[in-house]
Design a protein around this motif. Structure first.
Motif, PDB file in Angstrom:
ATOM      1  N   LEU A  37      37.808  48.076  45.658  1.00  0.00           N
ATOM      2  CA  LEU A  37      38.814  47.095  46.262  1.00  0.00           C
ATOM      3  C   LEU A  37      40.022  47.833  45.489  1.00  0.00           C
ATOM      4  N   ALA A  38      39.849  48.896  44.504  1.00  0.00           N
ATOM      5  CA  ALA A  38      40.839  49.490  43.965  1.00  0.00           C
ATOM      6  C   ALA A  38      40.552  51.160  45.030  1.00  0.00           C
ATOM      7  N   GLU A  39      39.643  51.442  45.280  1.00  0.00           N
ATOM      8  CA  GLU A  39      39.697  52.671  45.503  1.00  0.00           C
ATOM      9  C   GLU A  39      40.434  52.747  47.049  1.00  0.00           C
ATOM     10  N   GLU A  40      39.808  51.629  47.951  1.00  0.00           N
ATOM     11  CA  GLU A  40      40.323  50.859  49.522  1.00  0.00           C
ATOM     12  C   GLU A  40      41.733  50.955  49.245  1.00  0.00           C
ATOM     13  N   SER A  41      42.983  50.147  48.143  1.00  0.00           N
ATOM     14  CA  SER A  41      43.704  50.030  47.854  1.00  0.00           C
ATOM     15  C   SER A  41      45.116  51.063  48.390  1.00  0.00           C
ATOM     16  N   GLU A  42      46.580  50.270  49.466  1.00  0.00           N
ATOM     17  CA  GLU A  42      47.060  51.529  49.664  1.00  0.00           C
ATOM     18  C   GLU A  42      47.634  51.666  47.808  1.00  0.00           C
ATOM     19  N   GLY A  43      47.763  53.103  48.292  1.00  0.00           N
ATOM     20  CA  GLY A  43      49.054  53.108  47.366  1.00  0.00           C
ATOM     21  C   GLY A  43      47.928  54.107  45.619  1.00  0.00           C
ATOM     22  N   PHE A  44      46.525  54.134  46.189  1.00  0.00           N
ATOM     23  CA  PHE A  44      45.305  54.852  45.144  1.00  0.00           C
ATOM     24  C   PHE A  44      45.087  56.046  45.273  1.00  0.00           C
ATOM     25  N   VAL A  45      45.238  56.394  43.545  1.00  0.00           N
ATOM     26  CA  VAL A  45      44.638  57.665  43.777  1.00  0.00           C
ATOM     27  C   VAL A  45      43.724  58.355  43.455  1.00  0.00           C
ATOM     28  N   TRP A  46      43.103  57.582  42.435  1.00  0.00           N
ATOM     29  CA  TRP A  46      41.977  57.948  41.438  1.00  0.00           C
ATOM     30  C   TRP A  46      41.507  57.299  40.487  1.00  0.00           C
ATOM     31  N   ARG A  47      40.945  57.200  39.919  1.00  0.00           N
ATOM     32  CA  ARG A  47      39.640  56.587  38.728  1.00  0.00           C
ATOM     33  C   ARG A  47      38.995  57.229  37.943  1.00  0.00           C
ATOM     34  N   LEU A  48      38.954  56.856  36.399  1.00  0.00           N
ATOM     35  CA  LEU A  48      38.168  57.320  35.968  1.00  0.00           C
ATOM     36  C   LEU A  48      36.648  57.279  36.557  1.00  0.00           C
ATOM     37  N   LYS A  49      35.482  58.248  36.253  1.00  0.00           N
ATOM     38  CA  LYS A  49      34.548  57.887  36.013  1.00  0.00           C
ATOM     39  C   LYS A  49      33.198  58.556  35.186  1.00  0.00           C
ATOM     40  N   ASP A  50      32.584  58.295  34.454  1.00  0.00           N
ATOM     41  CA  ASP A  50      31.984  58.767  33.451  1.00  0.00           C
ATOM     42  C   ASP A  50      31.404  60.145  34.145  1.00  0.00           C
ATOM     43  N   ASP A  51      30.604  60.750  33.001  1.00  0.00           N
ATOM     44  CA  ASP A  51      30.218  62.246  33.166  1.00  0.00           C
ATOM     45  C   ASP A  51      29.095  62.362  34.463  1.00  0.00           C
ATOM     46  N   HIS A  83      50.001  45.377  42.965  1.00  0.00           N
ATOM     47  CA  HIS A  83      49.623  44.399  43.978  1.00  0.00           C
ATOM     48  C   HIS A  83      48.588  44.112  43.737  1.00  0.00           C
ATOM     49  N   TYR A  84      48.036  45.635  43.210  1.00  0.00           N
ATOM     50  CA  TYR A  84      46.270  46.050  43.341  1.00  0.00           C
ATOM     51  C   TYR A  84      45.834  44.796  42.455  1.00  0.00           C
ATOM     52  N   MET A  85      46.624  44.331  41.223  1.00  0.00           N
ATOM     53  CA  MET A  85      46.662  43.781  40.271  1.00  0.00           C
ATOM     54  C   MET A  85      46.229  42.189  40.482  1.00  0.00           C
ATOM     55  N   TYR A  86      47.370  41.802  41.054  1.00  0.00           N
ATOM     56  CA  TYR A  86      47.901  40.266  41.775  1.00  0.00           C
ATOM     57  C   TYR A  86      48.064  39.914  42.389  1.00  0.00           C
ATOM     58  N   LYS A  87      47.528  40.707  43.910  1.00  0.00           N
ATOM     59  CA  LYS A  87      47.536  40.101  44.647  1.00  0.00           C
ATOM     60  C   LYS A  87      46.436  40.483  45.895  1.00  0.00           C
ATOM     61  N   THR A  88      44.953  40.670  45.047  1.00  0.00           N
ATOM     62  CA  THR A  88      44.078  41.237  45.548  1.00  0.00           C
ATOM     63  C   THR A  88      43.333  40.279  44.418  1.00  0.00           C
ATOM     64  N   PHE A  89      41.407  40.572  44.772  1.00  0.00           N
ATOM     65  CA  PHE A  89      40.577  39.671  44.175  1.00  0.00           C
ATOM     66  C   PHE A  89      40.341  40.236  43.032  1.00  0.00           C
ATOM     67  N   HIS A  90      41.440  41.200  42.944  1.00  0.00           N
ATOM     68  CA  HIS A  90      40.861  41.461  40.756  1.00  0.00           C
ATOM     69  C   HIS A  90      42.061  40.671  40.089  1.00  0.00           C
ATOM     70  N   SER A  91      42.887  40.104  40.554  1.00  0.00           N
ATOM     71  CA  SER A  91      43.762  39.044  39.874  1.00  0.00           C
ATOM     72  C   SER A  91      42.940  37.708  40.144  1.00  0.00           C
ATOM     73  N   GLU A  92      41.648  36.614  39.995  1.00  0.00           N
ATOM     74  CA  GLU A  92      40.599  36.706  39.691  1.00  0.00           C
ATOM     75  C   GLU A  92      40.332  37.103  38.807  1.00  0.00           C
ATOM     76  N   PHE A  93      39.514  37.725  37.778  1.00  0.00           N
ATOM     77  CA  PHE A  93      39.324  38.967  36.933  1.00  0.00           C
ATOM     78  C   PHE A  93      40.259  38.887  36.401  1.00  0.00           C
ATOM     79  N   LEU A  94      41.693  38.914  36.155  1.00  0.00           N
ATOM     80  CA  LEU A  94      42.898  39.398  35.312  1.00  0.00           C
ATOM     81  C   LEU A  94      42.847  37.290  35.075  1.00  0.00           C
ATOM     82  N   ARG A  95      42.717  36.778  35.858  1.00  0.00           N
ATOM     83  CA  ARG A  95      43.272  35.369  35.022  1.00  0.00           C
ATOM     84  C   ARG A  95      42.067  34.993  34.249  1.00  0.00           C
ATOM     85  N   ARG A  96      40.613  35.476  34.394  1.00  0.00           N
ATOM     86  CA  ARG A  96      39.413  35.220  33.814  1.00  0.00           C
ATOM     87  C   ARG A  96      39.383  35.624  32.795  1.00  0.00           C
ATOM     88  N   ARG A  97      40.038  36.795  32.125  1.00  0.00           N
ATOM     89  CA  ARG A  97      39.974  37.699  31.101  1.00  0.00           C
ATOM     90  C   ARG A  97      38.688  36.839  30.571  1.00  0.00           C
TER      91      ARG A  97
END
Length: 154
Positions: A37-51, A83-97
């Motif tokens: 979802l992050a990678e497909e979100s408007e404004g996403f550029v890059w994220r850390l992945k493991d080695d 927008h990604y943090m608060y207006k998508t499915f990700h917000s459910e995980f923030l709420r339940r952290r």
């Protein structure tokens, strides 16, 4: 056209002894979905992945603590990250952290402006979070409550 992007790190201390602890199962089971979802979100550029370029960075351990996980990403703006943090499915995980994570330090999220095209290292991101925890928000590094605007073009 902007010459800057927003880098961010967020950190969490798991309630489980490590990422494989049964208390973390629902969180882990949804990591790929949330990352896609992050990678497909408007404004996403890059994220850390493991080695091994696996889909998440949960194996990275900059604090030498199996209970701490980090996420580092780059976005076009504060607005696209929020927008990604608060207006998508990700917000459910923030709420339940609190189901999966303990409170971590004074700050668990740090943001800073980087030149467009630059990718922050994990070490740089950890240094930014440490700086924010020790010194508070400023133009150098800030948090979601104390945002600083993109640098003005010269």
């Amino acid at each position: 056209m902007s010459h800057y992007h927003l880098a961010e790190i967020n950190i969490a201390k798991m309630k489980g002894v490590d990422i494989n602890d049964p208390i973390m199962k629902e969180f882990v089971d949804n990591l790929d979905t949330v990352n896609t979802l992050a990678e497909e979100s408007e404004g996403f550029v890059w994220r850390l992945k493991d080695d091994d370029n696996n889909y998440n960075a949960t194996s990275l351990n900059p604090y030498n603590d199996e209970q701490i996980i980090i996420n580092v990403s780059v976005w076009e703006s504060i607005e696209t990250l929020e927008h990604y943090m608060y207006k998508t499915f990700h917000s459910e995980f923030l709420r339940r952290r609190k189901e999966w994570f303990h409170k971590f330090g004074k700050a668990h999220t740090a943001m800073w402006w980087i030149p467009k095209g630059q990718i922050p290292t994990m070490e740089e991101a950890v240094e930014k979070l440490d700086y924010l925890q020790k010194n508070g928000p400023s133009e150098l590094v800030f948090d979601l409550r104390n945002k600083y605007p993109m640098p003005v073009e010269a």
